[in-house]
Write a protein that holds these residues in place. Structure first.
Motif, PDB file in Angstrom:
ATOM      1  N   GLY A  67       0.720  -1.106   0.176  1.00  0.00           N
ATOM      2  CA  GLY A  67       0.094  -0.177  -0.354  1.00  0.00           C
ATOM      3  C   GLY A  67       1.022   1.378  -0.236  1.00  0.00           C
ATOM      4  N   VAL A  68       2.173   1.482  -0.301  1.00  0.00           N
ATOM      5  CA  VAL A  68       2.741   2.585  -0.274  1.00  0.00           C
ATOM      6  C   VAL A  68       3.148   2.991  -2.508  1.00  0.00           C
ATOM      7  N   ALA A  69       3.486   3.901  -2.454  1.00  0.00           N
ATOM      8  CA  ALA A  69       4.353   4.348  -3.548  1.00  0.00           C
ATOM      9  C   ALA A  69       5.804   4.007  -3.898  1.00  0.00           C
ATOM     10  N   ALA A  70       6.280   3.880  -4.771  1.00  0.00           N
ATOM     11  CA  ALA A  70       7.814   3.330  -5.178  1.00  0.00           C
ATOM     12  C   ALA A  70       7.880   4.135  -4.563  1.00  0.00           C
ATOM     13  N   PRO A  71       9.803   4.656  -4.541  1.00  0.00           N
ATOM     14  CA  PRO A  71      10.760   5.098  -4.776  1.00  0.00           C
ATOM     15  C   PRO A  71      10.597   5.919  -5.396  1.00  0.00           C
ATOM     16  N   ASP A  72      11.336   7.152  -5.787  1.00  0.00           N
ATOM     17  CA  ASP A  72      11.678   7.879  -7.263  1.00  0.00           C
ATOM     18  C   ASP A  72      12.162   7.547  -7.756  1.00  0.00           C
ATOM     19  N   SER A  73      13.269   7.289  -7.095  1.00  0.00           N
ATOM     20  CA  SER A  73      14.757   6.709  -7.834  1.00  0.00           C
ATOM     21  C   SER A  73      14.897   4.854  -7.840  1.00  0.00           C
ATOM     22  N   GLY A  74      15.209   4.594  -9.015  1.00  0.00           N
ATOM     23  CA  GLY A  74      15.408   2.868  -9.010  1.00  0.00           C
ATOM     24  C   GLY A  74      15.861   2.256  -7.588  1.00  0.00           C
ATOM     25  N   GLN A  81       0.154  -6.800  10.259  1.00  0.00           N
ATOM     26  CA  GLN A  81       0.865  -7.203  11.090  1.00  0.00           C
ATOM     27  C   GLN A  81       1.790  -5.740  11.237  1.00  0.00           C
ATOM     28  N   TYR A  82       2.070  -5.225   9.761  1.00  0.00           N
ATOM     29  CA  TYR A  82       2.351  -4.074   9.716  1.00  0.00           C
ATOM     30  C   TYR A  82       2.493  -2.825  10.179  1.00  0.00           C
ATOM     31  N   ASP A  83       1.100  -2.164  10.368  1.00  0.00           N
ATOM     32  CA  ASP A  83       0.107  -1.003  11.046  1.00  0.00           C
ATOM     33  C   ASP A  83       0.301  -1.302  12.406  1.00  0.00           C
ATOM     34  N   ALA A  84       1.118  -2.271  13.124  1.00  0.00           N
ATOM     35  CA  ALA A  84       1.187  -2.539  14.324  1.00  0.00           C
ATOM     36  C   ALA A  84       2.372  -2.825  15.001  1.00  0.00           C
ATOM     37  N   TRP A  85       3.142  -2.694  13.842  1.00  0.00           N
ATOM     38  CA  TRP A  85       4.631  -2.444  14.142  1.00  0.00           C
ATOM     39  C   TRP A  85       5.452  -1.266  13.721  1.00  0.00           C
ATOM     40  N   LEU A  86       4.852  -0.837  12.809  1.00  0.00           N
ATOM     41  CA  LEU A  86       5.215   0.492  12.902  1.00  0.00           C
ATOM     42  C   LEU A  86       4.383   1.614  13.800  1.00  0.00           C
ATOM     43  N   HIS A  87       3.728   1.323  14.810  1.00  0.00           N
ATOM     44  CA  HIS A  87       3.146   1.931  15.815  1.00  0.00           C
ATOM     45  C   HIS A  87       3.513   1.301  17.239  1.00  0.00           C
ATOM     46  N   ALA A 131       5.420  11.736  12.397  1.00  0.00           N
ATOM     47  CA  ALA A 131       5.093  11.447  13.886  1.00  0.00           C
ATOM     48  C   ALA A 131       3.453  11.529  14.211  1.00  0.00           C
ATOM     49  N   GLU A 132       2.919  12.147  14.040  1.00  0.00           N
ATOM     50  CA  GLU A 132       1.438  12.370  14.272  1.00  0.00           C
ATOM     51  C   GLU A 132       0.556  11.328  13.332  1.00  0.00           C
ATOM     52  N   SER A 133       1.807  10.035  12.721  1.00  0.00           N
ATOM     53  CA  SER A 133       0.591   9.411  11.547  1.00  0.00           C
ATOM     54  C   SER A 133      -0.223   8.264  12.681  1.00  0.00           C
ATOM     55  N   VAL A 134      -1.203   8.592  12.201  1.00  0.00           N
ATOM     56  CA  VAL A 134      -2.107   7.365  12.116  1.00  0.00           C
ATOM     57  C   VAL A 134      -1.889   5.657  11.274  1.00  0.00           C
ATOM     58  N   PRO A 135      -2.832   4.431  12.348  1.00  0.00           N
ATOM     59  CA  PRO A 135      -2.654   3.854  10.820  1.00  0.00           C
ATOM     60  C   PRO A 135      -3.440   3.412   9.806  1.00  0.00           C
ATOM     61  N   GLY A 136      -1.905   3.147   9.215  1.00  0.00           N
ATOM     62  CA  GLY A 136      -2.580   3.265   7.879  1.00  0.00           C
ATOM     63  C   GLY A 136      -1.476   3.686   7.152  1.00  0.00           C
ATOM     64  N   ASP A 137      -1.650   5.126   8.084  1.00  0.00           N
ATOM     65  CA  ASP A 137      -0.459   6.190   6.949  1.00  0.00           C
ATOM     66  C   ASP A 137       1.081   5.005   7.147  1.00  0.00           C
ATOM     67  N   ARG A 138       1.151   4.495   5.493  1.00  0.00           N
ATOM     68  CA  ARG A 138       2.996   4.194   4.908  1.00  0.00           C
ATOM     69  C   ARG A 138       3.922   5.009   4.436  1.00  0.00           C
ATOM     70  N   PRO A 161      14.215  -0.831  -0.502  1.00  0.00           N
ATOM     71  CA  PRO A 161      13.156  -0.370  -0.111  1.00  0.00           C
ATOM     72  C   PRO A 161      13.319  -0.239   1.465  1.00  0.00           C
ATOM     73  N   MET A 162      12.387   0.088   1.824  1.00  0.00           N
ATOM     74  CA  MET A 162      11.959   0.044   2.849  1.00  0.00           C
ATOM     75  C   MET A 162      10.934   1.189   4.265  1.00  0.00           C
ATOM     76  N   ILE A 163       9.669   0.702   4.050  1.00  0.00           N
ATOM     77  CA  ILE A 163       8.889   0.682   4.817  1.00  0.00           C
ATOM     78  C   ILE A 163       7.762   2.151   5.757  1.00  0.00           C
ATOM     79  N   ARG A 164       7.885   3.045   5.872  1.00  0.00           N
ATOM     80  CA  ARG A 164       7.921   2.972   7.360  1.00  0.00           C
ATOM     81  C   ARG A 164       6.946   4.136   8.004  1.00  0.00           C
ATOM     82  N   LEU A 165       6.748   5.373   8.854  1.00  0.00           N
ATOM     83  CA  LEU A 165       5.538   5.849   8.980  1.00  0.00           C
ATOM     84  C   LEU A 165       6.413   7.182   8.441  1.00  0.00           C
ATOM     85  N   PRO A 166       4.942   8.217   7.768  1.00  0.00           N
ATOM     86  CA  PRO A 166       6.022   9.662   7.019  1.00  0.00           C
ATOM     87  C   PRO A 166       5.796  10.771   7.453  1.00  0.00           C
TER      88      PRO A 166
END
Length: 225
Positions: free
Chosen positions: A18-25, A181-187, A44-51, A37-42
């Motif tokens: 559920g994320v857009a790919a990075p601009d660079s290859g 578990q992705y969102d739960a882990w990020l938060h 500090a105030e991110s809510v579940p679903g924000d990646r 690539p890695m996925i993290r919260l965008p």
């Protein structure tokens, strides 16, 4: 432990994470010191679903370190991640991330000599590995550097992962998350992180021999497994 893997494709990042790919290859295979690539919260105030997906160096590079350290810090043991200088700040600051990958490689010595095996989900879907990330203001080229490490746990007796690494060595495996578990882990609060440190079921993994040509392995500067 994992020193070589195939990152998820740009399409997989959107479809499964559920994320857009990075601009660079980024390279089709990742080794320590490579960008992937890695996925993290965008924020500090991110809510579940924000990646958000960004490129980071495979191997932790804290603010005080040279990027060459990445060749030694690509896997972080969950037993010591909160105390080791290379990882402590990222972990205690809850810099948690998900590392998206298609498959990873490990050496098997079942034949008496190391043979590289590729390990993936049985259904062909990507794997999401729990990791930690760090930010370095100056990555050596005047630009900031993001970096990450995969978290690992003991795998002694695991029906799949006990097949890999040298006889007599402790068996280790990455912390592989279920998609829900992705969102739960990020938060996740730091004090609750240990709840995610469980072994991924062996029946959900498949392994096949995937030896690398000696010349190619030498060019990568890593063992020809």
């Amino acid at each position: 432990m994992c020193a070589n893997y195939i990152p998820s494709t740009r399409d997989q990042l959107q479809q499964f994470f559920g994320v857009a790919a990075p601009d660079s290859g980024y390279p089709e295979e990742a080794f320590p010191g490579y960008m992937a690539p890695m996925i993290r919260l965008p924020h500090a105030e991110s809510v579940p679903g924000d990646r958000a997906c960004a490129l980071g160096m495979f191997g932790m590079v804290p603010g005080w370190a040279d990027p060459k350290l990445a060749r030694q810090t690509y896997n972080a043991r969950t037993e010591t991640v909160a105390s080791k200088p290379s990882y402590r700040h990222a972990y205690t600051s809850r810099h948690f991330c998900v590392i998206p990958l298609h498959s990873f490689f490990e050496p098997s010595y079942e034949s008496g000599k190391p043979v590289r095996f590729e390990i993936a989900n049985t259904d062909g879907s990507p794997l999401g590995v729990a990791g930690i990330w760090e930010y370095k203001r100056d990555g050596g080229n005047g630009l900031p550097l993001l970096s990450f490490s995969m978290l690992t746990i003991n795998a002694d007796g695991h029906p799949m992962m006990q097949r890999f690494h040298k006889p007599g060595d402790e068996k280790r495996m990455m912390v592989i998350l279920d998609p829900d578990q992705y969102d739960a882990w990020l938060h996740c609060p730091v004090d609750d992180a240990h709840r995610f440190f469980v072994r991924y079921p062996a029946e959900r993994l498949v392994a096949r021999a995937a030896p690398r040509a000696g010349k190619k392995a030498a060019q990568e500067g890593l063992p020809g497994l």
